[in-house]
Design a protein around this motif. Structure first.
Motif, PDB file in Angstrom:
ATOM      1  N   LEU A 113       0.868  -1.185   0.000  1.00  0.00           N
ATOM      2  CA  LEU A 113       0.000   0.000   0.000  1.00  0.00           C
ATOM      3  C   LEU A 113       0.902   1.232   0.000  1.00  0.00           C
ATOM      4  CD1 LEU A 113      -3.014   0.923   0.215  1.00  0.00           C
ATOM      5  CD2 LEU A 113      -2.644   1.047   2.695  1.00  0.00           C
ATOM      6  N   TRP A 114       0.853   1.996  -1.079  1.00  0.00           N
ATOM      7  CA  TRP A 114       1.751   3.142  -1.247  1.00  0.00           C
ATOM      8  C   TRP A 114       1.053   4.450  -0.892  1.00  0.00           C
ATOM      9  CZ3 TRP A 114       2.058   7.384  -4.766  1.00  0.00           C
ATOM     10  CH2 TRP A 114       3.275   8.071  -4.721  1.00  0.00           C
ATOM     11  N   MET A 115       1.624   5.205   0.024  1.00  0.00           N
ATOM     12  CA  MET A 115       1.175   6.536   0.420  1.00  0.00           C
ATOM     13  C   MET A 115      -0.350   6.638   0.590  1.00  0.00           C
ATOM     14  SD  MET A 115       3.931   8.283   0.889  1.00  0.00           S
ATOM     15  CE  MET A 115       3.508  10.036   0.809  1.00  0.00           C
ATOM     16  N   PRO A 116      -0.925   5.839   1.486  1.00  0.00           N
ATOM     17  CA  PRO A 116      -2.377   5.922   1.704  1.00  0.00           C
ATOM     18  C   PRO A 116      -2.779   7.262   2.305  1.00  0.00           C
ATOM     19  CG  PRO A 116      -1.351   4.588   3.390  1.00  0.00           C
ATOM     20  CD  PRO A 116      -0.279   4.878   2.386  1.00  0.00           C
ATOM     21  N   MET A 117      -4.041   7.605   2.152  1.00  0.00           N
ATOM     22  CA  MET A 117      -4.585   8.819   2.752  1.00  0.00           C
ATOM     23  C   MET A 117      -4.602   8.653   4.282  1.00  0.00           C
ATOM     24  SD  MET A 117      -5.121  10.822   0.241  1.00  0.00           S
ATOM     25  CE  MET A 117      -6.240  12.107   0.827  1.00  0.00           C
ATOM     26  N   GLU A 155      11.820   4.666   2.617  1.00  0.00           N
ATOM     27  CA  GLU A 155      12.118   5.983   2.051  1.00  0.00           C
ATOM     28  C   GLU A 155      11.197   7.059   2.626  1.00  0.00           C
ATOM     29  OE1 GLU A 155      12.438   6.420  -2.142  1.00  0.00           O
ATOM     30  OE2 GLU A 155      13.794   4.712  -2.370  1.00  0.00           O
ATOM     31  N   GLU A 156       9.926   6.705   2.813  1.00  0.00           N
ATOM     32  CA  GLU A 156       8.954   7.669   3.350  1.00  0.00           C
ATOM     33  C   GLU A 156       8.666   7.322   4.805  1.00  0.00           C
ATOM     34  OE1 GLU A 156       7.854  10.277   1.843  1.00  0.00           O
ATOM     35  OE2 GLU A 156       8.609   9.912  -0.177  1.00  0.00           O
ATOM     36  N   ILE A 157       9.297   8.078   5.725  1.00  0.00           N
ATOM     37  CA  ILE A 157       9.148   7.750   7.138  1.00  0.00           C
ATOM     38  C   ILE A 157       9.134   9.037   7.978  1.00  0.00           C
ATOM     39  CG2 ILE A 157      11.660   7.451   7.426  1.00  0.00           C
ATOM     40  CD1 ILE A 157      10.957   5.145   9.393  1.00  0.00           C
ATOM     41  N   ALA A 171       6.619  -1.514  18.022  1.00  0.00           N
ATOM     42  CA  ALA A 171       6.332  -1.457  16.589  1.00  0.00           C
ATOM     43  C   ALA A 171       6.662  -0.101  15.969  1.00  0.00           C
ATOM     44  CB  ALA A 171       4.857  -1.783  16.351  1.00  0.00           C
ATOM     45  N   ILE A 172       7.284   0.788  16.731  1.00  0.00           N
ATOM     46  CA  ILE A 172       7.415   2.178  16.286  1.00  0.00           C
ATOM     47  C   ILE A 172       8.121   2.330  14.937  1.00  0.00           C
ATOM     48  CG2 ILE A 172       9.603   2.726  17.447  1.00  0.00           C
ATOM     49  CD1 ILE A 172       6.408   4.937  17.201  1.00  0.00           C
ATOM     50  N   GLY A 173       9.064   1.445  14.635  1.00  0.00           N
ATOM     51  CA  GLY A 173       9.753   1.512  13.347  1.00  0.00           C
ATOM     52  C   GLY A 173       8.810   1.353  12.170  1.00  0.00           C
ATOM     53  N   LEU A 177       6.154   4.641   9.371  1.00  0.00           N
ATOM     54  CA  LEU A 177       6.148   4.559   7.907  1.00  0.00           C
ATOM     55  C   LEU A 177       4.932   5.265   7.308  1.00  0.00           C
ATOM     56  CD1 LEU A 177       7.193   0.837   7.317  1.00  0.00           C
ATOM     57  CD2 LEU A 177       8.632   2.868   7.083  1.00  0.00           C
ATOM     58  N   LYS A 178       5.117   5.852   6.131  1.00  0.00           N
ATOM     59  CA  LYS A 178       4.007   6.475   5.396  1.00  0.00           C
ATOM     60  C   LYS A 178       3.475   5.545   4.314  1.00  0.00           C
ATOM     61  CE  LYS A 178       5.880  11.160   5.924  1.00  0.00           C
ATOM     62  NZ  LYS A 178       6.314  12.369   5.165  1.00  0.00           N
ATOM     63  N   SER A 179       4.256   4.536   3.963  1.00  0.00           N
ATOM     64  CA  SER A 179       3.846   3.513   2.991  1.00  0.00           C
ATOM     65  C   SER A 179       4.225   2.149   3.546  1.00  0.00           C
ATOM     66  CB  SER A 179       4.556   3.720   1.650  1.00  0.00           C
ATOM     67  OG  SER A 179       4.138   4.884   1.002  1.00  0.00           O
ATOM     68  N   PHE A 180       3.543   1.118   3.059  1.00  0.00           N
ATOM     69  CA  PHE A 180       3.834  -0.251   3.466  1.00  0.00           C
ATOM     70  C   PHE A 180       4.076  -1.063   2.190  1.00  0.00           C
ATOM     71  CE2 PHE A 180       1.179   1.919   6.489  1.00  0.00           C
ATOM     72  CZ  PHE A 180       1.888   1.756   7.673  1.00  0.00           C
ATOM     73  N   VAL A 181       5.321  -1.000   1.723  1.00  0.00           N
ATOM     74  CA  VAL A 181       5.654  -1.505   0.393  1.00  0.00           C
ATOM     75  C   VAL A 181       6.921  -2.360   0.444  1.00  0.00           C
ATOM     76  CG1 VAL A 181       6.457  -0.780  -1.899  1.00  0.00           C
ATOM     77  CG2 VAL A 181       4.584   0.443  -0.824  1.00  0.00           C
ATOM     78  N   VAL A 182       6.919  -3.438  -0.332  1.00  0.00           N
ATOM     79  CA  VAL A 182       8.122  -4.254  -0.522  1.00  0.00           C
ATOM     80  C   VAL A 182       8.367  -4.409  -2.017  1.00  0.00           C
ATOM     81  CG1 VAL A 182       8.030  -5.554   1.637  1.00  0.00           C
ATOM     82  CG2 VAL A 182       6.727  -6.366  -0.332  1.00  0.00           C
TER      83      VAL A 182
END
Length: 219
Positions: A113-117, A155-157, A171-173, A177-182
């Motif tokens: 999920l990339w850059m969700p609202m 990259e987006e954190i 779980a803070i790491g 995150l702003k995206s959840f992507v692999v």
């Protein structure tokens, strides 16, 4: 995918202008047909693994080659890659899914999920916080790690913990995150290999539980 498709994308990068594109329109149409045929195979194969994907059509998952340059400093008119996002409900629905990207020197398979609202981002964070043991088990799965050894894209954190979460949260790491992507890179020679379909489907299968976890949080 055909060698000619790969060659077209290479040539397009060198000649990203309307005159060249119109002169080579037949090459584009051949490449488009080839890419769409591959996406159809992906949908068919992945649909047997993830039933949420089975109802999709190619047009639900693919994108136009024409770039929207209205708000960009880069005014080149065409994308120099072909890709597809296979997700529950189709590309216009904000759900996690599987992404394939064909671009000389930069091809890859992966997703999430990339850059969700903000509303969706909050739901995913809450799910990770509530079910952190399950989340870490998914990310630590041997097969998942085989394809995504570097873990999630960071990259987006956020520089600080999101509102409502303590810096000491285990779980803070992930919560920052702003995206959840692999993603995993695919070598150029893989793109024209007979094993491409199998390789991409194996990659997608390894991340099914990752996609399910995110989508469960959104429901």
């Amino acid at each position: 995918m055909k060698t000619s498709t790969f060659r077209f994308l290479k040539d397009l990068k060198k000649n990203n202008n309307k005159t060249w594109f119109e002169k080579n329109k037949s090459g584009y149409l051949d490449a488009k047909d080839d890419a769409e045929h591959f996406v159809a195979q992906l949908i068919e194969g992945l649909g047997k693994i993830d039933p949420d994907i089975a109802p999709l059509h190619v047009k639900d998952s693919t994108y136009r080659i024409y770039r929207d340059v209205r708000f960009s400093n880069d005014k080149t008119p065409y994308k120099t890659h072909m890709g597809a996002f296979l997700n529950k409900g189709g590309k216009k629905v904000p759900t996690a899914g599987y992404y394939f990207h064909a671009q000389p020197g930069h091809s890859m398979a992966g997703g999430g999920l990339w850059m969700p609202m903000p509303a969706e981002l909050s739901k995913v964070r809450q799910e990770i916080d509530y079910n952190f043991a399950e989340w870490t088990k998914i990310l630590g799965n041997r097969r998942f790690k085989k394809y995504f050894s570097e873990g999630l894209d960071k990259e987006e954190i956020l520089s600080r913990p999101p509102k409502g979460y303590d810096a000491e949260n285990p779980a803070i790491g992930f919560l920052k995150l702003k995206s959840f992507v692999v993603t995993r890179s695919l070598a150029d020679e893989m793109l024209t290999s007979r094993s491409l379909l199998k390789e991409v489907l194996n990659t997608f299968e390894s991340m099914k539980e990752f996609v399910y976890f995110i989508n469960r949080s959104l429901e």
